[in-house]
Design a protein around this motif. Structure first.
Motif, mmCIF file in Angstrom:
data_model
loop_
_atom_site.group_PDB
_atom_site.id
_atom_site.type_symbol
_atom_site.label_atom_id
_atom_site.label_comp_id
_atom_site.label_asym_id
_atom_site.label_seq_id
_atom_site.Cartn_x
_atom_site.Cartn_y
_atom_site.Cartn_z
ATOM 1 N N ASN A 1 0.892 -0.985 -0.161
ATOM 2 C CA ASN A 1 -0.167 0.025 0.143
ATOM 3 C C ASN A 1 0.748 1.196 0.197
ATOM 4 O OD1 ASN A 1 -2.118 -2.186 1.134
ATOM 5 N ND2 ASN A 1 -3.230 -0.573 0.760
ATOM 6 N N LEU A 2 2.060 1.130 0.022
ATOM 7 C CA LEU A 2 2.913 2.463 0.257
ATOM 8 C C LEU A 2 2.894 3.058 -1.176
ATOM 9 C CD1 LEU A 2 6.347 1.155 1.826
ATOM 10 C CD2 LEU A 2 4.539 2.517 2.976
ATOM 11 N N PRO A 3 2.337 4.392 -1.101
ATOM 12 C CA PRO A 3 2.094 4.961 -2.415
ATOM 13 C C PRO A 3 3.239 5.231 -3.239
ATOM 14 C CG PRO A 3 2.104 6.440 -0.611
ATOM 15 C CD PRO A 3 2.097 5.084 -0.076
ATOM 16 N N PHE A 4 3.039 4.929 -4.613
ATOM 17 C CA PHE A 4 4.293 5.359 -5.624
ATOM 18 C C PHE A 4 5.359 3.956 -5.264
ATOM 19 C CE2 PHE A 4 1.864 9.228 -5.341
ATOM 20 C CZ PHE A 4 1.407 9.159 -6.203
ATOM 21 N N LEU A 5 5.061 2.909 -4.905
ATOM 22 C CA LEU A 5 6.260 2.078 -4.657
ATOM 23 C C LEU A 5 6.158 1.207 -5.838
ATOM 24 C CD1 LEU A 5 7.065 -0.334 -1.956
ATOM 25 C CD2 LEU A 5 7.669 -0.669 -4.132
ATOM 26 N N PHE A 6 5.367 0.375 -6.223
ATOM 27 C CA PHE A 6 5.521 -0.329 -7.439
ATOM 28 C C PHE A 6 5.095 0.463 -8.796
ATOM 29 C CE2 PHE A 6 4.681 -3.560 -4.191
ATOM 30 C CZ PHE A 6 5.713 -4.385 -4.389
ATOM 31 N N GLN A 7 5.933 0.220 -9.710
ATOM 32 C CA GLN A 7 5.823 0.912 -10.989
ATOM 33 C C GLN A 7 4.770 0.131 -11.994
ATOM 34 O OE1 GLN A 7 9.742 1.828 -12.071
ATOM 35 N NE2 GLN A 7 10.103 -0.075 -13.453
ATOM 36 N N ASP A 8 4.798 -0.990 -12.119
ATOM 37 C CA ASP A 8 3.815 -1.899 -12.905
ATOM 38 C C ASP A 8 3.484 -3.259 -12.397
ATOM 39 O OD1 ASP A 8 6.288 -3.135 -13.228
ATOM 40 O OD2 ASP A 8 6.480 -1.851 -15.349
ATOM 41 N N THR A 9 2.688 -4.086 -13.165
ATOM 42 C CA THR A 9 2.759 -5.240 -12.807
ATOM 43 C C THR A 9 3.919 -6.250 -12.856
ATOM 44 O OG1 THR A 9 0.431 -5.093 -13.942
ATOM 45 C CG2 THR A 9 0.979 -7.283 -13.353
ATOM 46 N N GLN A 10 4.717 -5.936 -13.661
ATOM 47 C CA GLN A 10 5.894 -6.842 -13.864
ATOM 48 C C GLN A 10 6.535 -6.701 -12.318
ATOM 49 O OE1 GLN A 10 4.795 -4.615 -16.339
ATOM 50 N NE2 GLN A 10 3.975 -6.839 -17.455
ATOM 51 N N ALA A 11 6.643 -5.404 -11.827
ATOM 52 C CA ALA A 11 7.527 -5.152 -10.596
ATOM 53 C C ALA A 11 6.743 -6.023 -9.349
ATOM 54 C CB ALA A 11 7.461 -3.692 -10.125
ATOM 55 N N VAL A 12 5.466 -5.879 -9.410
ATOM 56 C CA VAL A 12 4.497 -6.655 -8.438
ATOM 57 C C VAL A 12 4.999 -8.174 -8.627
ATOM 58 C CG1 VAL A 12 2.130 -7.147 -7.296
ATOM 59 C CG2 VAL A 12 2.903 -4.991 -8.165
ATOM 60 N N VAL B 1 4.654 9.409 3.484
ATOM 61 C CA VAL B 1 4.084 8.626 4.638
ATOM 62 C C VAL B 1 4.800 7.219 4.564
ATOM 63 C CG1 VAL B 1 1.577 9.662 4.041
ATOM 64 C CG2 VAL B 1 2.292 7.293 3.092
ATOM 65 N N TRP B 2 5.406 6.875 3.918
ATOM 66 C CA TRP B 2 6.244 5.843 4.155
ATOM 67 C C TRP B 2 6.953 5.632 5.335
ATOM 68 C CZ3 TRP B 2 9.525 3.674 -0.691
ATOM 69 C CH2 TRP B 2 8.687 3.377 -2.028
ATOM 70 N N SER B 3 7.814 6.791 5.664
ATOM 71 C CA SER B 3 8.532 6.886 6.842
ATOM 72 C C SER B 3 7.872 6.301 8.184
ATOM 73 C CB SER B 3 9.042 8.198 6.979
ATOM 74 O OG SER B 3 8.127 9.154 7.167
ATOM 75 N N ARG B 4 6.598 6.566 8.254
ATOM 76 C CA ARG B 4 5.812 6.063 9.459
ATOM 77 C C ARG B 4 5.701 4.825 9.523
ATOM 78 N NH1 ARG B 4 0.703 9.772 8.921
ATOM 79 N NH2 ARG B 4 -0.260 8.330 10.283
ATOM 80 N N PHE B 5 5.857 3.838 8.173
ATOM 81 C CA PHE B 5 5.338 2.652 8.388
ATOM 82 C C PHE B 5 6.775 1.721 8.336
ATOM 83 C CE2 PHE B 5 1.619 4.982 7.254
ATOM 84 C CZ PHE B 5 0.849 4.458 8.115
ATOM 85 N N GLU B 6 7.754 2.219 7.680
ATOM 86 C CA GLU B 6 9.070 1.367 7.582
ATOM 87 C C GLU B 6 9.516 0.545 8.556
ATOM 88 O OE1 GLU B 6 10.997 4.550 4.296
ATOM 89 O OE2 GLU B 6 11.625 4.586 6.238
ATOM 90 N N ASP B 7 9.618 0.929 9.454
ATOM 91 C CA ASP B 7 10.135 0.044 10.911
ATOM 92 C C ASP B 7 8.933 -1.204 10.997
ATOM 93 O OD1 ASP B 7 12.155 1.442 11.353
ATOM 94 O OD2 ASP B 7 11.357 2.624 13.019
ATOM 95 N N VAL C 1 -1.888 2.590 6.091
ATOM 96 C CA VAL C 1 -1.386 3.423 5.115
ATOM 97 C C VAL C 1 -2.221 4.067 4.154
ATOM 98 C CG1 VAL C 1 0.176 3.237 2.993
ATOM 99 C CG2 VAL C 1 0.466 1.714 4.974
ATOM 100 N N THR C 2 -3.229 3.491 3.847
ATOM 101 C CA THR C 2 -4.303 4.245 2.798
ATOM 102 C C THR C 2 -4.812 5.320 3.469
ATOM 103 O OG1 THR C 2 -4.523 2.337 1.496
ATOM 104 C CG2 THR C 2 -6.292 4.022 1.652
#
Ligand code: SIN
Length: 331
Positions: free
Chosen positions: A110-121, A310-316, A179-180
């Motif tokens: 759910n981290l926004p803008f992490l995966f760029q496409d289906t291939q990456a997932v 928002v990533w930084s709040r969930f990384e740990d 995250v959302t």
């Protein structure tokens, strides 16, 4: 031999009558229930699960039979995991954002803008880090069987959204993903957690101003009919985790591997079609009179700048190892 009929109940089911039939089980067959929340026709998950049921019935004819309950006709995603732990259903495939009560690690999707496409997932879910997530909830009585892909989520609202500031002050439907919720709050908007089956009504009556989902969900859920337009933000990839209980897998005995192989085959086949199905849904929204707003690279970057922190709040909680593996899958 399988006999096909519709397994439907309630107003939601009648409003979203699937065109795919599901097997009715013979009295001597063990019934395996699969509950999910989306439409069937034209939907990556709906069609995959329907195909799985058909092939399951062929393979285990006379001993086991799968009953599929789409469109939240049996359980909403907020209830289905409890039902699975209790043994009231044997299979479900919630959006990964709905497992927060059981593990933090799946929040990586759910981290926004992490995966760029289906291939990456795909690369990530097939990696050691991705595979390790399948068993991350076994202590709670939930085990992952396979990944199902949908596509990129897009924001929509009852007014045009071009800059992130256009979303400020609006109320958006959110899943139960922390995250959302944080991502929506980062826009200066208010997240409101609602089950998927409640989204259309909430948009129509103004309980919420907007939502964010994939083309296939926006189309099959008819959300575009009650929104000003959809902005092509491509901000998050919607992945499902097909889950069961360790008890169910153990109970399969010598059929266990055959079941897992069947699931893997059907998932691979249908995951390869998810992009195509979302592209078709996007076109169907346009054909149906919906408005789609594309962003320039500069305009989209502004959404990245606002939401990605928002990533930084969930990384740990997610684990740096998992996030790094996910980032590496984009290469
Ligand atoms: C689903 O696609 O299963 C539902 C996703 C959502 O609740 O937004």
């Amino acid at each position: 031999m399988s006999k096909y009929t519709y397994l439907l109940g309630g107003a939601v089911a009648l409003a979203m009558l699937p065109t795919v039939a599901f097997a009715a089980c013979d009295a001597n067959e063990r019934v395996v229930k699969f509950s999910h929340v989306t439409a069937v026709k034209g939907h990556p998950k709906g069609e995959m699960v329907a195909a799985l049921a058909e092939r399951f019935d062929e393979k285990f004819d006379g001993t086991m039979c799968m009953e599929v309950f789409p469109n939240s006709t049996l359980f909403n995603d907020d209830k289905v995991l409890e039902a699975l732990i209790l043994g009231d259903v044997q299979l479900a495939a919630p959006d990964v954002g709905k497992f927060d009560a059981f593990t933090d690690r799946l929040q990586v999707f759910n981290l926004p803008f992490l995966f760029q496409d289906t291939q990456a997932v795909q690369k990530f879910t097939e990696s050691d880090a991705g595979q390790s997530l399948l068993t991350s909830m076994e202590d709670s009585g939930i085990t992952g069987v396979t990944w199902i892909y949908n596509g990129m989520r897009q924001f929509s609202a009852n007014k045009p959204l071009i800059a992130p500031s256009d979303a400020s002050g609006l109320r958006f439907r959110a899943t139960t993903s922390d995250v959302t919720e944080a991502m929506i709050s980062s826009l200066g908007a208010t997240p409101q957690a609602l089950a998927f089956s409640e989204v259309y009504g909430a948009l129509q009556t103004g309980v919420v101003d907007g939502q964010e989902n994939t083309w296939s969900n926006i189309y099959t859920g008819k959300f575009y009919e009650v929104q000003d337009g959809i902005t092509e933000t491509n901000h998050q990839f919607l992945t499902y985790l097909m889950v069961t209980s360790p008890e169910f897998l153990d109970s399969l005995g010598e059929d266990r591997q055959a079941f897992l192989d069947l699931v893997a085959d059907v998932a691979a086949e249908y995951n390869a079609r998810a992009n195509e199905q979302n592209a078709a849904a996007r076109q169907a929204i346009l054909d149906g009179g919906g408005t789609i707003r594309e962003l320039t690279a500069e305009q989209r970057q502004k959404w990245v700048d606002v939401m990605k922190p928002v990533w930084s709040r969930f990384e740990d909680n997610i684990g740096k190892d998992v996030i790094e593996a996910a980032i590496a899958s984009n290469k």
